[in-house]
Design a protein around this motif. Structure first.
Motif, short mmCIF file in Angstrom:
data_model
loop_
_atom_site.label_atom_id
_atom_site.label_comp_id
_atom_site.label_asym_id
_atom_site.label_seq_id
_atom_site.Cartn_x
_atom_site.Cartn_y
_atom_site.Cartn_z
N GLU A 1 -52.82 -18.56 -13.54
CA GLU A 1 -53.09 -17.46 -12.61
C GLU A 1 -53.47 -17.97 -11.22
O GLU A 1 -53.39 -17.23 -10.24
N LEU A 2 -53.91 -19.21 -11.16
CA LEU A 2 -54.21 -19.85 -9.89
C LEU A 2 -53.54 -21.21 -9.87
O LEU A 2 -53.31 -21.81 -10.93
N LYS A 3 -53.26 -21.70 -8.68
CA LYS A 3 -52.67 -23.03 -8.54
C LYS A 3 -53.65 -23.88 -7.73
O LYS A 3 -53.67 -23.82 -6.49
N ARG B 1 -61.25 -23.04 -13.09
CA ARG B 1 -60.51 -23.99 -13.92
C ARG B 1 -59.76 -23.26 -15.04
O ARG B 1 -58.60 -23.57 -15.34
N SER B 2 -60.43 -22.28 -15.64
CA SER B 2 -59.80 -21.51 -16.71
C SER B 2 -58.61 -20.72 -16.17
O SER B 2 -57.54 -20.67 -16.81
N ALA B 3 -58.76 -20.12 -15.00
CA ALA B 3 -57.66 -19.35 -14.40
C ALA B 3 -56.50 -20.26 -14.03
O ALA B 3 -55.33 -19.87 -14.16
N MET C 1 -63.56 -28.43 -5.03
CA MET C 1 -63.45 -28.07 -3.62
C MET C 1 -63.14 -26.59 -3.46
O MET C 1 -63.69 -25.91 -2.57
N ALA C 2 -62.27 -26.06 -4.31
CA ALA C 2 -61.92 -24.64 -4.24
C ALA C 2 -63.15 -23.76 -4.46
O ALA C 2 -63.32 -22.73 -3.81
N ALA C 3 -64.01 -24.17 -5.38
CA ALA C 3 -65.23 -23.40 -5.66
C ALA C 3 -66.16 -23.41 -4.45
O ALA C 3 -66.75 -22.39 -4.09
N ARG D 1 -54.36 -18.86 -0.46
CA ARG D 1 -54.32 -20.32 -0.58
C ARG D 1 -54.03 -20.76 -2.01
O ARG D 1 -53.26 -21.72 -2.22
N TYR D 2 -54.61 -20.10 -3.00
CA TYR D 2 -54.54 -20.61 -4.37
C TYR D 2 -53.85 -19.69 -5.38
O TYR D 2 -53.73 -20.06 -6.54
N GLY D 3 -53.40 -18.54 -4.94
CA GLY D 3 -52.71 -17.65 -5.86
C GLY D 3 -51.43 -18.28 -6.40
O GLY D 3 -50.70 -18.92 -5.65
#
Length: 205
Positions: free
Chosen positions: A150-152, A143-145, A158-160, A202-204
């Motif tokens: 830095e992440l989208k 969440r912080s990133a 779910m990502a975790a 996927r999330y970068g």
């Protein structure tokens, strides 16, 4: 069902008992472990053991919590708060994968599954101290990133979960089914690296 979180007690005798109990539980399982044997291996009397821990279930719960807390602190200490997200995730992935295939994690996983119906609180303790706690910490970092750009990520929870599952690729299943019990640093590092590469694809941002 009693889901009370165990309280980790401190002191030399307590550490002795937890260390002895850890050894006996990993060797004999939950059902096969006896309080007499735990006291013997710990080098304390049964009276001393019972003065700290009310029963075998509570002792097993506190062994789990102590080990999961230790693992969590170890991984957190290795992550540089100023490191780029990819580097921080790689550190986390390596530590997570190494723990998931460790003798302790695999043995406790099997014990909890075996005792699930009779003693569901054992599985509850392991879930809350291990998977749930790790998930919450990981989600916080993701969440912080994401907030820093830095992440989208739209669904951090779910990502975790996905990140954790990526860290189980190949080795975890082989360990869980008893195909192999020892893995090299190179094997663990490969799973961690591929987990991060897939996750960042996927999330970068």
């Amino acid at each position: 069902m009693n889901t009370q979180t165990p309280i980790i007690r401190k002191g030399r005798k307590v550490d002795q008992v937890l260390a002895g109990a850890r050894e006996v539980f990993l060797r004999d399982g939950f059902e096969g472990a006896s309080v007499d044997e735990i006291a013997k291996v710990s080098g304390v009397s049964k009276a001393t053991l019972y003065s700290y821990f009310t029963d075998k279930r509570r002792l097993f719960q506190e062994v789990i919590q102590a080990e999961c807390d230790r693992m969590s602190r170890e991984i957190e200490a290795q992550i540089d708060p100023d490191a780029p997200t990819r580097e921080a995730l790689l550190t986390a992935a390596y530590g997570m994968t190494r723990f998931l295939v460790s003798r302790f994690a695999q043995r406790v996983f099997r014990i909890c599954l075996a005792e699930r119906d009779r003693f569901p609180e054992l599985s509850q303790t392991y879930f809350e101290s291990g998977p749930k706690n790790g998930h919450e910490q990981l989600a916080m970092h993701l969440r912080s990133a994401a907030e820093c750009g830095e992440l989208k990520i739209d669904n951090v929870e779910m990502a975790a979960y996905q990140f954790t599952e990526l860290c189980k690729a190949d080795l975890f299943v082989r360990a869980a089914f008893g195909i192999e019990s020892e893995f090299t640093d190179a094997e663990i590092a490969l799973v961690a690296e591929e987990a991060v590469e897939t996750f960042m694809a996927r999330y970068g941002a």
